[in-house]
Design a protein around this motif. Structure first.
Motif: not given
Ligand SMILES: [Fe+2]
Ligand SMILES: [Fe+2]
Length: 137
Positions: A26-28, A79-85, A110-114
């Protein structure tokens, strides 16, 4: 750009996590639906702050559950979470300061990563949690 829609194939079988993923979508979608001229306003950076804050909350939910149930592959997942933030926060700062990136480019990231993270990394804990967490959590 087309709005991002939730599909059953995104479900990781834990209701709380699915709801949080839906909220991230929803945010995207707020970014996708923004007026064309909004790259000149604070709207994009406001939505990106909301994304960083909510993603933190969501990642923490997953990390607490993984620890609580002794999930074996916590470290690469975190690590993936940290990368995204870090990346999203950096993109937001670049966007605000010198605007060498567009709102659309950030939205694409954002779309591709999530979707990748949900389908490849979060999905790995689906069978693990299915055996440990009672339905409805
Ligand atoms: Fe997730
Ligand atoms: Fe995750």
């Amino acid at each position: 750009m087309e709005k991002i829609c939730w599909k059953d194939e995104y479900s990781v079988g834990v209701e709380k996590i699915d709801h949080q993923h839906q909220h991230l979508f929803e945010i995207i979608n707020k970014l996708i639906e923004r007026p064309v001229s909004s790259d000149d306003s604070e709207l994009v950076s406001d939505i990106l702050s909301e994304m960083v804050n909510y993603a933190r909350e969501h990642f923490s939910t997953e990390e607490v559950l993984m620890r609580q149930y002794g999930y074996p592959a916590i470290e690469p997942h975190e690590k993936e979470h940290d990368y995204f933030i870090n990346t999203t926060a950096e993109l937001a700062i670049n966007f605000m300061n010198n605007r060498n990136t567009t709102g659309d480019e950030i939205t694409e990231f954002l779309i591709i990563w999530l979707t990748n993270h949900i389908l490849k990394t979060d999905m790995k804990f689906k069978p693990f949690f299915a055996a440990k967490i009672p339905a409805g959590v």
